[in-house]
Design a protein around this motif. Structure first.
Motif, PDB file in Angstrom:
ATOM      1  N   LEU A   1      27.072  40.877  38.620  1.00  0.00           N
ATOM      2  CA  LEU A   1      28.273  41.706  38.566  1.00  0.00           C
ATOM      3  C   LEU A   1      29.262  41.003  37.630  1.00  0.00           C
ATOM      4  CD1 LEU A   1      26.885  42.611  41.258  1.00  0.00           C
ATOM      5  CD2 LEU A   1      29.173  43.085  42.142  1.00  0.00           C
TER       6      LEU A   1
ATOM      7  N   ALA B   1      33.938  50.645  38.520  1.00  0.00           N
ATOM      8  CA  ALA B   1      32.685  49.903  38.404  1.00  0.00           C
ATOM      9  C   ALA B   1      31.621  50.824  37.826  1.00  0.00           C
ATOM     10  CB  ALA B   1      32.237  49.379  39.773  1.00  0.00           C
TER      11      ALA B   1
ATOM     12  N   VAL C   1      36.759  45.577  42.740  1.00  0.00           N
ATOM     13  CA  VAL C   1      37.804  46.149  41.874  1.00  0.00           C
ATOM     14  C   VAL C   1      39.063  46.434  42.680  1.00  0.00           C
ATOM     15  CG1 VAL C   1      38.433  48.159  40.493  1.00  0.00           C
ATOM     16  CG2 VAL C   1      36.207  47.076  40.165  1.00  0.00           C
TER      17      VAL C   1
ATOM     18  N   ALA D   1      30.850  46.482  44.144  1.00  0.00           N
ATOM     19  CA  ALA D   1      31.650  46.271  42.935  1.00  0.00           C
ATOM     20  C   ALA D   1      32.975  47.017  43.017  1.00  0.00           C
ATOM     21  CB  ALA D   1      30.869  46.711  41.702  1.00  0.00           C
TER      22      ALA D   1
ATOM     23  N   CYS E   1      32.224  36.377  37.360  1.00  0.00           N
ATOM     24  CA  CYS E   1      30.855  36.877  37.453  1.00  0.00           C
ATOM     25  C   CYS E   1      30.328  36.583  38.860  1.00  0.00           C
ATOM     26  CB  CYS E   1      29.973  36.196  36.402  1.00  0.00           C
ATOM     27  SG  CYS E   1      28.718  37.291  35.720  1.00  0.00           S
TER      28      CYS E   1
ATOM     29  N   SER F   1      37.919  45.686  36.258  1.00  0.00           N
ATOM     30  CA  SER F   1      36.768  46.520  35.925  1.00  0.00           C
ATOM     31  C   SER F   1      35.508  45.712  36.192  1.00  0.00           C
ATOM     32  CB  SER F   1      36.826  46.958  34.460  1.00  0.00           C
ATOM     33  OG  SER F   1      38.024  47.667  34.182  1.00  0.00           O
ATOM     34  N   ALA F   2      34.418  46.399  36.492  1.00  0.00           N
ATOM     35  CA  ALA F   2      33.177  45.708  36.848  1.00  0.00           C
ATOM     36  C   ALA F   2      31.980  46.385  36.205  1.00  0.00           C
ATOM     37  CB  ALA F   2      33.000  45.673  38.369  1.00  0.00           C
TER      38      ALA F   2
ATOM     39  N   PHE G   1      37.588  37.493  46.058  1.00  0.00           N
ATOM     40  CA  PHE G   1      36.181  37.667  45.677  1.00  0.00           C
ATOM     41  C   PHE G   1      35.268  36.828  46.573  1.00  0.00           C
ATOM     42  CE2 PHE G   1      36.920  38.920  40.929  1.00  0.00           C
ATOM     43  CZ  PHE G   1      37.462  40.119  41.363  1.00  0.00           C
TER      44      PHE G   1
ATOM     45  N   LEU H   1      32.895  40.924  36.004  1.00  0.00           N
ATOM     46  CA  LEU H   1      34.214  41.459  36.317  1.00  0.00           C
ATOM     47  C   LEU H   1      35.252  40.892  35.357  1.00  0.00           C
ATOM     48  CD1 LEU H   1      32.963  40.507  39.510  1.00  0.00           C
ATOM     49  CD2 LEU H   1      34.462  42.458  39.876  1.00  0.00           C
TER      50      LEU H   1
ATOM     51  N   LEU I   1      30.265  46.672  31.918  1.00  0.00           N
ATOM     52  CA  LEU I   1      31.694  46.326  32.038  1.00  0.00           C
ATOM     53  C   LEU I   1      32.500  47.012  30.932  1.00  0.00           C
ATOM     54  CD1 LEU I   1      34.048  44.696  33.190  1.00  0.00           C
ATOM     55  CD2 LEU I   1      33.302  42.754  31.798  1.00  0.00           C
TER      56      LEU I   1
END
Length: 486
Positions: A343, A466, A412, A408, A392, A431-432, A373, A345, A455
């Motif tokens: 993922l 996402a 966000v 995700a 990440c 954003s992801a 996170f 980000l 992304l």
């Protein structure tokens, strides 16, 4: 008398034995710490040089630059947009000099402003050996192809997240404008690596990145050393550790710092105790055991701290890029039967927070987002801060696509929760992009490209969302691959 003499002799031998053992242990401990710190310092500067090479390649390994040089030196618009507003303002390059190998064509830019030819030549004088080597590396990499020349491609390493660059750059560390600086020289080439016959003679790009006091302070903080700086190689000062960095034989300066030597501490603590040991042999043996145990623990703590600093971001406590690379490489080595997800980000409007409220506010935001996170991911995976506002997440195991998108989107939303700072609320977003192994690639690079592409699609789609790699087109993937290669 004989018994007393024997007793005195035994006590004397006992004292001498303890003295020599302690002296040897301190010497070995100091030597071990010194060598460990030398290795850490060399590796850190090597990593910084690699980063500067990557930054410089965004200009020297670029079609736009190659086209700009077709009719001569770069124009005012290129200097303003690409050198002043980008390479100087964003990356801090103090000097960027375009020059032909024979020196007939030359253009120098200092701190974002074009300078006279005389000043540019003065700086080239101090790096003339690097320009010669860069020209030789460029010519050695050429081979005839389609009426022109082809530059040899670099061998890709699937375990590296950074793109592989043609092996035509030369680096060194030099004293430029009285500041130790990282110098990178490379011929300007296009992304296609194809050189028309009329363009065989190269234009070399010389870039100078000063090693600022802030960079040294941050490096010293990460490595846990004191007074990190540069000193002439002939310096002889007690208590000062030195090591060459950058692999530049023409550099008269070496990195220097005050080491974390345990020897003086051990001596100050042990000498009073030794006097007591002479009176009581049993107490001496107990003390020696305690002291050696304390010494080993101190070394273990020092080693653990250094290992932690090498793999973690000091601001947030998350894995850094090096630590994250190890985690991803470990996941890839497990084979196709062990899938994982990435993922990628990125924070939205984070630069505005830094510009409006200062870097302290930005650090507070990064720390708050990192905690959110980490709380969100928990033991399911690894969260890393790769640099700036880039994060990440690695999730080992097989995950349903809908579950990944939902996770995700939760991350966000975590970025959108206001952060309290100095009596006010700081608002950002995020954003992801999501990619899965081996569904979206059989190597780390391919999976990361797909995550970056997703992304970018999320950002281009309006941010604060996402996007799964399965929902993007080939154009987005190509854009992400080009951006990562740059």
């Amino acid at each position: 008398m004989a018994i007393r003499a024997a007793a005195v002799m035994i006590v004397g031998l006992f004292v001498a034995a303890n003295y020599f053992v302690l002296e040897y242990s301190i010497e070995r401990a100091d030597s071990f710490v010194a060598e460990t710190e030398r290795t850490l310092v060399r590796n850190e500067f090597s990593h910084q040089i690699d980063q500067v090479v990557q930054y410089q390649s965004q200009i020297s390994f670029w079609d736009k630059t190659f086209q700009e040089l077709e009719d001569g030196m770069p124009g005012h618009a290129f200097i303003r947009d690409q050198i002043r507003d980008w390479m100087w303002a964003d990356f801090g390059f103090s000097w960027m000099i375009f020059t032909s190998p024979d020196g007939e064509k030359i253009l120098g830019v200092h701190n974002g402003k074009a300078v006279s030819e005389r000043k540019a030549r003065e700086k080239l004088y101090w790096v003339s050996d690097l320009t010669r080597r860069a020209e030789q590396a460029y010519r050695a990499a050429l081979s005839p192809d389609r009426g022109g020349w082809q530059v040899a491609r670099a061998r890709r390493d699937p375990d590296l997240l950074t793109p592989a660059l043609p092996n035509i750059h030369v680096t060194g560390m030099r004293l430029i404008d009285r500041v130790m600086s990282i110098v990178v020289v490379q011929a300007v080439i296009p992304k296609t690596l194809y050189i028309p016959a009329s363009r065989r003679e190269p234009i070399l790009l010389v870039t100078v990145k000063p090693v600022s006091g802030k960079m040294l302070a941050n490096t010293a903080s990460r490595l846990g050393v004191h007074d990190l700086g540069f000193t002439p190689i002939v310096t002889e000062e007690p208590g000062l550790l030195m090591t060459p960095v950058g692999g530049d034989g023409y550099n008269p300066m070496v990195a220097s710092w005050r080491p974390n030597m345990p020897g003086s501490f051990v001596w100050q603590s042990a000498v009073p105790q030794i006097a007591i040991f002479v009176v009581a042999f049993a107490a001496v043996m107990l003390f020696v055991a305690v002291r050696f145990s304390s010494l080993v623990k101190a070394l273990q703590r020092s080693e653990a701290k250094n290992a932690f600093l090498a793999r973690h971001d000091p601001l947030t406590g998350l894995k850094n890029r090096s630590g994250f690379d190890e985690e991803v490489s470990r996941a890839v080595r497990k084979g196709e039967d062990k899938p994982f997800a990435i993922l990628a980000l990125d924070l939205d409007k984070f630069k505005a927070v830094n510009d409006r409220h200062g870097h302290a506010a930005g650090d507070t935001v990064l720390q708050a987002v990192a905690r959110r996170f980490s709380d969100r991911i928990g033991p399911r995976g690894t969260v890393a801060r790769l640099g700036g506002d880039e994060f990440c997440v690695l999730l080992a195991g097989e995950y349903d696509r809908a579950d990944l998108v939902a996770l995700a989107e939760d991350l966000v939303r975590d970025t959108q929760v206001p952060v309290a700072y100095d009596g006010q609320l700081l608002l950002i977003g995020g954003s992801a992009g999501i990619a899965q192994f081996p569904e979206h690639g059989g190597s780390v690079h391919d999976v990361m490209v797909m995550a970056d592409a997703a992304l970018y699609a999320a950002k281009n789609g309006g941010r604060n969302r996402a996007v799964h790699a399965g929902d993007i087109g080939s154009e987005a993937v190509a854009e992400a691959a080009a951006a990562r290669a740059a």
